[in-house]
Design an enzyme around this catalytic site. Sequence first.
Site, mmCIF file in Angstrom:
data_model
loop_
_atom_site.group_PDB
_atom_site.id
_atom_site.type_symbol
_atom_site.label_atom_id
_atom_site.label_comp_id
_atom_site.label_asym_id
_atom_site.label_seq_id
_atom_site.Cartn_x
_atom_site.Cartn_y
_atom_site.Cartn_z
ATOM 1 N N GLU A 1 7.136 6.235 -2.277
ATOM 2 C CA GLU A 1 6.145 6.870 -3.139
ATOM 3 C C GLU A 1 6.497 8.354 -3.267
ATOM 4 O O GLU A 1 7.207 8.898 -2.428
ATOM 5 C CB GLU A 1 4.745 6.763 -2.511
ATOM 6 C CG GLU A 1 4.246 5.344 -2.348
ATOM 7 C CD GLU A 1 3.721 4.771 -3.657
ATOM 8 O OE1 GLU A 1 2.668 5.220 -4.128
ATOM 9 O OE2 GLU A 1 4.390 3.874 -4.210
ATOM 10 N N GLY B 1 4.725 -4.275 -1.532
ATOM 11 C CA GLY B 1 5.982 -3.661 -1.122
ATOM 12 C C GLY B 1 5.742 -2.406 -0.307
ATOM 13 O O GLY B 1 4.617 -2.127 0.141
ATOM 14 N N ASP B 2 6.810 -1.611 -0.123
ATOM 15 C CA ASP B 2 6.702 -0.374 0.656
ATOM 16 C C ASP B 2 5.597 0.537 0.128
ATOM 17 O O ASP B 2 4.878 1.168 0.899
ATOM 18 C CB ASP B 2 8.035 0.380 0.613
ATOM 19 C CG ASP B 2 9.114 -0.331 1.415
ATOM 20 O OD1 ASP B 2 8.795 -0.931 2.454
ATOM 21 O OD2 ASP B 2 10.289 -0.283 0.996
ATOM 22 N N GLY B 3 5.470 0.608 -1.196
ATOM 23 C CA GLY B 3 4.469 1.488 -1.800
ATOM 24 C C GLY B 3 3.047 1.080 -1.421
ATOM 25 O O GLY B 3 2.222 1.920 -1.053
ATOM 26 N N THR B 4 2.770 -0.224 -1.486
ATOM 27 C CA THR B 4 1.437 -0.718 -1.122
ATOM 28 C C THR B 4 1.143 -0.444 0.349
ATOM 29 O O THR B 4 0.041 -0.011 0.708
ATOM 30 C CB THR B 4 1.332 -2.243 -1.407
ATOM 31 O OG1 THR B 4 1.677 -2.468 -2.768
ATOM 32 C CG2 THR B 4 -0.063 -2.761 -1.137
ATOM 33 N N THR C 1 8.997 -5.401 -4.641
ATOM 34 C CA THR C 1 10.418 -5.439 -4.960
ATOM 35 C C THR C 1 11.216 -4.812 -3.819
ATOM 36 O O THR C 1 12.288 -5.285 -3.468
ATOM 37 C CB THR C 1 10.714 -4.719 -6.284
ATOM 38 O OG1 THR C 1 9.686 -3.776 -6.524
ATOM 39 C CG2 THR C 1 10.775 -5.694 -7.425
ATOM 40 N N SER D 1 2.285 -7.497 -7.823
ATOM 41 C CA SER D 1 3.433 -6.879 -7.151
ATOM 42 C C SER D 1 4.594 -7.865 -7.030
ATOM 43 O O SER D 1 4.404 -9.088 -6.947
ATOM 44 C CB SER D 1 3.037 -6.315 -5.786
ATOM 45 O OG SER D 1 2.948 -7.335 -4.844
ATOM 46 N N GLY D 2 5.805 -7.323 -7.029
ATOM 47 C CA GLY D 2 7.025 -8.116 -6.881
ATOM 48 C C GLY D 2 7.133 -9.213 -7.920
ATOM 49 O O GLY D 2 6.934 -8.974 -9.113
ATOM 50 N N PRO E 1 -2.019 -8.753 -7.108
ATOM 51 C CA PRO E 1 -1.486 -9.984 -7.717
ATOM 52 C C PRO E 1 -0.267 -9.736 -8.605
ATOM 53 O O PRO E 1 0.444 -10.669 -8.960
ATOM 54 C CB PRO E 1 -2.667 -10.511 -8.537
ATOM 55 C CG PRO E 1 -3.529 -9.331 -8.797
ATOM 56 C CD PRO E 1 -3.355 -8.416 -7.616
#
Length: 298
Positions: A276, A65-68, A92, A12-13, A10
């Site tokens: 990451e 995002g990419d990390g998740t 982001t 993120s971004g 919830p």
Amino acid sequence: MKKLKLIYNPFSGDKSFKYNLDACIKMFQEGGYDVHIFRSINTGDIEKHISEMDKDYDVVVASGGDGTVNIVLNAMMKNGIKSALGIIPSGTANDFATYLNLTSNNVEECCKIIAETEPRDTDVGLANDTYFINVCGGGIFMNVSQTIDTNLKNALGTIAYYLKGMEQLANFSPIPFRVTNSKETIEENLYFFLVLNSAGAGSFGRLAPDASISDGVFDFIGVKAKPVHELALLFVKILRGEHINDSGIVYFKDSYMKIECLKDDIKDSETDVDGETGPGFPVTIKTIPKAIKVFGKF
Ligand SMILES: [Mg+2]
């Protein structure tokens, strides 16, 4: 009934995904899915949840995002979960989602793609013991102060982060690397390298112009030491996707590559995988062909 797991953070971004939650669930239900939700609140909880959840989900959807996406991918691969992967970009930096033509301001379209289309076979990379789906990189930026590094990278995405400052590269000392692929060993002073599954992201969408996410190989792009005026020209070529044969670029495709950092004081530095922190050098990268199915607007 088909089963779908929706994993979201919830925070993120811009934190707006939660307002779309009901609409997402509705679309997945209409697509014939029994929807289960995991709301991530702490570091490490996604990994724990995936390791303990049922293995029979048809689809796992990551909103973030990419990390998740990278965290979900690693947990799925390490636990032998064969579900198809859906992505709702809400971080982001959303490099891989951008490559899949998924936009963060259109959650409903992303859900519709997951609910109504077929996922596509996608290669996955293994860098030492860390999986990645989009990019593994390393180079002079490994030395930059960690805080500035992380914030800027989160804002720009890994690929843009590596390339944005190209005009300034000449201010840095390039790093000697030894790169071994299945055919040859290359020793070269590089500012940085990127190992790509997709063709790139954003303005740098033609970084690996003919890359495919299902051809069983990754594209290696290394930027060599050059005088500043030549770097500016090279940058323009990269934007146009005309850099592959430039003398300033090391480029090859392979399913195996070992990358060693030959500079003593930084040879234990870490790489970057999908935004990451990745493994330290030496890093051995293997392609796992068609390891996962991914939804996208193909
Ligand atoms: Mg490929």
